[in-house]
Motif scaffolding. Sequence first.
Motif, PDB file in Angstrom:
ATOM      1  N   ASN A 133    -111.457 -16.520 -47.369  1.00 53.07           N
ATOM      2  CA  ASN A 133    -112.049 -15.245 -46.983  1.00 53.07           C
ATOM      3  C   ASN A 133    -113.508 -15.201 -47.435  1.00 53.07           C
ATOM      4  N   TRP A 134    -114.156 -14.074 -47.227  1.00 50.97           N
ATOM      5  CA  TRP A 134    -115.587 -13.975 -47.515  1.00 50.97           C
ATOM      6  C   TRP A 134    -115.900 -14.057 -49.010  1.00 50.97           C
ATOM      7  N   LYS A 135    -114.860 -13.943 -49.865  1.00 51.52           N
ATOM      8  CA  LYS A 135    -115.094 -14.009 -51.307  1.00 51.52           C
ATOM      9  C   LYS A 135    -115.104 -15.442 -51.840  1.00 51.52           C
ATOM     10  N   ALA A 136    -114.721 -16.402 -51.016  1.00 53.19           N
ATOM     11  CA  ALA A 136    -114.630 -17.789 -51.474  1.00 53.19           C
ATOM     12  C   ALA A 136    -116.018 -18.398 -51.679  1.00 53.19           C
ATOM     13  N   GLU A 137    -116.094 -19.415 -52.527  1.00 52.62           N
ATOM     14  CA  GLU A 137    -117.342 -20.128 -52.764  1.00 52.62           C
ATOM     15  C   GLU A 137    -117.772 -20.873 -51.488  1.00 52.62           C
ATOM     16  N   GLU A 138    -119.078 -21.045 -51.336  1.00 49.80           N
ATOM     17  CA  GLU A 138    -119.607 -21.706 -50.152  1.00 49.80           C
ATOM     18  C   GLU A 138    -119.089 -23.134 -50.024  1.00 49.80           C
ATOM     19  N   SER A 139    -118.820 -23.772 -51.160  1.00 48.47           N
ATOM     20  CA  SER A 139    -118.304 -25.142 -51.114  1.00 48.47           C
ATOM     21  C   SER A 139    -116.947 -25.213 -50.425  1.00 48.47           C
ATOM     22  N   ARG A 198    -102.469 -24.404 -57.013  1.00 49.19           N
ATOM     23  CA  ARG A 198    -103.130 -25.694 -56.874  1.00 49.19           C
ATOM     24  C   ARG A 198    -102.169 -26.741 -56.329  1.00 49.19           C
ATOM     25  N   PHE A 199    -102.698 -27.565 -55.428  1.00 48.12           N
ATOM     26  CA  PHE A 199    -101.928 -28.663 -54.844  1.00 48.12           C
ATOM     27  C   PHE A 199    -102.552 -29.981 -55.269  1.00 48.12           C
ATOM     28  N   ASP A 200    -101.730 -30.857 -55.833  1.00 49.91           N
ATOM     29  CA  ASP A 200    -102.201 -32.177 -56.271  1.00 49.91           C
ATOM     30  C   ASP A 200    -101.906 -33.194 -55.175  1.00 49.91           C
ATOM     31  N   ARG A 201    -102.793 -34.160 -55.042  1.00 48.51           N
ATOM     32  CA  ARG A 201    -102.621 -35.235 -54.055  1.00 48.51           C
ATOM     33  C   ARG A 201    -102.751 -36.577 -54.755  1.00 48.51           C
ATOM     34  N   SER A 240    -111.871 -30.121 -61.344  1.00 44.08           N
ATOM     35  CA  SER A 240    -112.758 -28.997 -61.067  1.00 44.08           C
ATOM     36  C   SER A 240    -111.997 -27.677 -61.125  1.00 44.08           C
ATOM     37  N   PRO A 241    -112.688 -26.566 -61.465  1.00 44.03           N
ATOM     38  CA  PRO A 241    -112.037 -25.244 -61.471  1.00 44.03           C
ATOM     39  C   PRO A 241    -111.507 -24.901 -60.085  1.00 44.03           C
ATOM     40  N   ALA A 242    -110.489 -24.046 -60.045  1.00 42.81           N
ATOM     41  CA  ALA A 242    -109.856 -23.683 -58.774  1.00 42.81           C
ATOM     42  C   ALA A 242    -110.850 -23.063 -57.798  1.00 42.81           C
ATOM     43  N   SER A 256    -107.121 -25.639 -53.699  1.00 39.33           N
ATOM     44  CA  SER A 256    -106.623 -24.615 -54.620  1.00 39.33           C
ATOM     45  C   SER A 256    -107.056 -23.227 -54.168  1.00 39.33           C
ATOM     46  N   LEU A 257    -106.202 -22.246 -54.412  1.00 37.26           N
ATOM     47  CA  LEU A 257    -106.587 -20.840 -54.284  1.00 37.26           C
ATOM     48  C   LEU A 257    -106.928 -20.321 -55.671  1.00 37.26           C
ATOM     49  N   GLU A 258    -107.921 -19.455 -55.746  1.00 35.34           N
ATOM     50  CA  GLU A 258    -108.190 -18.765 -56.995  1.00 35.34           C
ATOM     51  C   GLU A 258    -107.583 -17.372 -56.880  1.00 35.34           C
ATOM     52  N   LEU A 259    -106.793 -16.976 -57.862  1.00 34.69           N
ATOM     53  CA  LEU A 259    -106.094 -15.690 -57.845  1.00 34.69           C
ATOM     54  C   LEU A 259    -106.689 -14.789 -58.917  1.00 34.69           C
ATOM     55  N   TRP A 260    -107.079 -13.578 -58.505  1.00 37.00           N
ATOM     56  CA  TRP A 260    -107.771 -12.683 -59.419  1.00 37.00           C
ATOM     57  C   TRP A 260    -106.885 -11.598 -60.013  1.00 37.00           C
ATOM     58  N   GLY A 261    -105.662 -11.473 -59.517  1.00 35.93           N
ATOM     59  CA  GLY A 261    -104.756 -10.475 -60.072  1.00 35.93           C
ATOM     60  C   GLY A 261    -105.122  -9.052 -59.729  1.00 35.93           C
ATOM     61  N   LEU A 262    -105.775  -8.840 -58.601  1.00 34.87           N
ATOM     62  CA  LEU A 262    -106.213  -7.494 -58.218  1.00 34.87           C
ATOM     63  C   LEU A 262    -105.142  -6.733 -57.446  1.00 34.87           C
TER      64      LEU A 262
END
Length: 294
Positions: free
Chosen positions: A149-155, A186-189, A196-198, A204-210
């Motif tokens: 979504n729009w909150k994700a990092e550009e990378s 997180r999914f490992d391959r 690297s951080p999620a 990986s998804l980063e979950l904020w608990g909102l």
Amino acid sequence: MADIISRDGTWSFDGDTVRIVPGGKAHPVRQGLGELAVPLHAVAGVSFEPDRKGGRLRLRLRTGACPVLRAADGRLKDASDPYQLVVEKDRTGVAEYLVDEIRNALLIEQVPEGPVDRFLLPGPSVPVSGGGGDGTASFDGETVRLTWNWKAEESKTAGGAVTLPLAEVTGVRWMPAIGLENGSLRFDRGGVVPASPAKFDPYSLELWGLSKREYTAVLVAAAVLVRMPAPAEPTAPAVALEAAPAPGPAPSAPPADDHDVLLRRLRELGELHEAGILTDEEFATAKQAVLKRL
């Protein structure tokens, strides 16, 4: 048949299976799982914890029996735990009766409390999706898909949605947000755990608990976990034919200890019957089963 109906959901027990149906306003994790049929041999115990408002039923499963509990690793909140039920004050008597019925069945069937070596429940049905934070994870039984979504990092957004075949997944880890610490899915391959951080990891998804919805990521983790291929067992080394020991004679009778165990079981059943825990019919059925083994 023993059952209890409350605003939080419905539990019923027919002697072989505990059926769990979440209420209409239950936590999204429980809603996402839907109706559960828990076989008796997957149950390690059950309890009812009374309080001033009524109480709470807790079904304790044998370790390794449920893929959702395996994926959660003890991190589910009470409200999201599918094996808990809030009981109203006028239903406490029914809850205690249900507990007695399940405990009696566990005793009669001699279900062990120890861990199991395979899943005894099927896990979430597919397709399934969940998550939040910087994206959503979905799984159709063959492929994991991560959309941002729009909150994700550009990378992450620069590369677009990520698809990951199940055959390439070697591990899946879910961690909810706790306090000020963000969580992740997180999914490992290739057996490699990303360093690297999620928030920067495209797998990986980063979950904020909102919101409660973010907890549904655990359903995706469980659905993947239960469908991952089991690791191949190591091949036993070849043994020369001449080195193989000659087979011993087959035992002609069961060990003497078995006879003592069965007699002790008969005494236990008699005590349960005299105490009123087992009905005449339950006692007769259980006794006949033991006598056949004698």
